[in-house]
Design a protein around this motif. Structure first.
Motif, short mmCIF file in Angstrom:
data_model
loop_
_atom_site.label_atom_id
_atom_site.label_comp_id
_atom_site.label_asym_id
_atom_site.label_seq_id
_atom_site.Cartn_x
_atom_site.Cartn_y
_atom_site.Cartn_z
N GLN A 29 -17.82 -12.12 1.90
CA GLN A 29 -17.72 -10.69 1.30
C GLN A 29 -17.36 -9.72 2.35
N ALA A 30 -18.03 -9.78 3.69
CA ALA A 30 -17.65 -9.19 4.78
C ALA A 30 -16.26 -9.27 5.13
N TRP A 31 -15.50 -10.54 5.19
CA TRP A 31 -14.36 -10.58 5.57
C TRP A 31 -13.38 -10.14 4.53
N ALA A 32 -13.80 -10.16 3.16
CA ALA A 32 -12.98 -9.74 2.15
C ALA A 32 -12.57 -8.06 2.16
N ALA A 33 -13.78 -7.43 2.37
CA ALA A 33 -13.94 -5.88 2.40
C ALA A 33 -13.13 -5.59 3.92
N SER A 34 -13.20 -6.25 4.97
CA SER A 34 -12.44 -6.08 6.25
C SER A 34 -10.98 -6.04 5.96
N TYR A 35 -10.60 -7.30 5.26
CA TYR A 35 -9.21 -7.60 4.96
C TYR A 35 -8.64 -6.61 4.23
N ARG A 36 -9.11 -6.20 2.89
CA ARG A 36 -8.67 -4.99 2.07
C ARG A 36 -8.56 -3.74 2.73
N ALA A 37 -9.68 -3.34 3.49
CA ALA A 37 -9.50 -2.07 4.22
C ALA A 37 -8.24 -2.25 5.11
N ALA A 38 -8.17 -3.38 5.91
CA ALA A 38 -7.10 -3.30 6.84
C ALA A 38 -5.59 -3.16 6.37
N HIS A 39 -5.55 -3.86 4.98
CA HIS A 39 -4.29 -3.84 4.12
C HIS A 39 -4.14 -2.33 3.82
N GLU A 40 -5.14 -1.66 3.37
CA GLU A 40 -4.96 -0.36 2.95
C GLU A 40 -4.70 0.69 4.14
N ALA A 41 -5.24 0.66 5.21
CA ALA A 41 -4.98 1.17 6.41
C ALA A 41 -3.38 1.17 6.61
N LYS A 42 -3.00 -0.08 6.69
CA LYS A 42 -1.56 -0.66 7.13
C LYS A 42 -0.63 0.11 6.12
N LEU A 43 -1.02 -0.05 4.72
CA LEU A 43 -0.26 0.72 3.79
C LEU A 43 -0.06 2.32 3.92
N GLN A 44 -1.36 2.85 4.47
CA GLN A 44 -1.35 4.26 4.61
C GLN A 44 -0.46 4.85 5.76
N GLN A 45 -0.63 3.84 6.80
CA GLN A 45 0.16 4.37 7.96
C GLN A 45 1.60 3.97 7.72
N GLN A 46 2.23 3.31 7.10
CA GLN A 46 3.65 2.78 6.61
C GLN A 46 3.98 4.35 5.87
N ILE A 47 3.00 4.52 4.60
CA ILE A 47 3.38 5.86 3.80
C ILE A 47 3.49 6.90 4.99
N SER A 48 2.68 7.13 5.58
CA SER A 48 2.58 8.40 6.68
C SER A 48 3.89 8.45 7.29
N ARG A 49 4.39 7.36 8.04
CA ARG A 49 5.53 7.27 8.82
C ARG A 49 6.92 7.50 7.74
N ARG A 50 6.53 7.09 6.60
CA ARG A 50 7.90 7.31 5.52
C ARG A 50 7.79 8.91 5.32
N GLN A 51 6.74 9.40 5.15
CA GLN A 51 6.64 11.00 4.70
C GLN A 51 7.07 11.85 6.02
N PHE A 52 6.96 11.29 7.26
CA PHE A 52 7.33 12.10 8.57
C PHE A 52 8.95 11.97 8.54
N PHE A 53 9.42 10.80 8.24
CA PHE A 53 10.82 10.44 8.36
C PHE A 53 11.59 11.18 7.54
N ILE A 54 10.89 11.55 6.06
CA ILE A 54 11.65 12.06 5.15
C ILE A 54 11.67 13.86 5.37
N LYS A 55 10.31 14.34 5.98
CA LYS A 55 10.14 15.80 6.12
C LYS A 55 11.29 15.95 7.50
N ASN A 56 11.55 14.99 8.24
CA ASN A 56 12.35 15.41 9.48
C ASN A 56 13.79 14.94 9.29
N PHE A 57 14.17 14.51 7.99
CA PHE A 57 15.51 14.12 7.94
C PHE A 57 16.53 15.33 7.64
#
Length: 95
Positions: free
Chosen positions: A67-95
């Motif tokens: 359960q601890a690993w699953a919560a950690s893994y799920r949060a890691a994927h969510e954080a990675k996805l949010q980071q990718q989205i944030s980069r895309r937003q930055f790119f779109i704003k500065n394009f």
């Protein structure tokens, strides 16, 4: 009734993430680091099993270690996805 995302809705969700969700990224990162001490995304089964045995000697699929690993893994994927989205937003704003 199951709602399905249209292409436009998926685009909007991917590129125009609400501010509240971007504020959760540090919390997601902290949660993702709780099991191993760093991101679980680059760990193999051996590392998981060794850490799981230190938490709970009887490692099973419904145990506290899993359960601890699953919560950690799920949060890691969510954080990675949010980071990718944030980069895309930055790119779109500065394009």
């Amino acid at each position: 009734m199951i709602q399905r995302l249209t292409l436009a809705a998926a685009f909007a969700a991917a590129f125009f993430m609400p501010r509240e969700k971007s504020l959760l990224r540090p919390a997601q990162t902290v949660l993702s680091n709780q099991f191993f001490g760093d991101s679980p995304l680059n760990k193999d089964f051996g590392a998981y099993f060794q850490k799981a045995k230190s938490i709970d000697s009887s490692v099973n699929t419904r145990g506290i270690a899993m359960q601890a690993w699953a919560a950690s893994y799920r949060a890691a994927h969510e954080a990675k996805l949010q980071q990718q989205i944030s980069r895309r937003q930055f790119f779109i704003k500065n394009f």
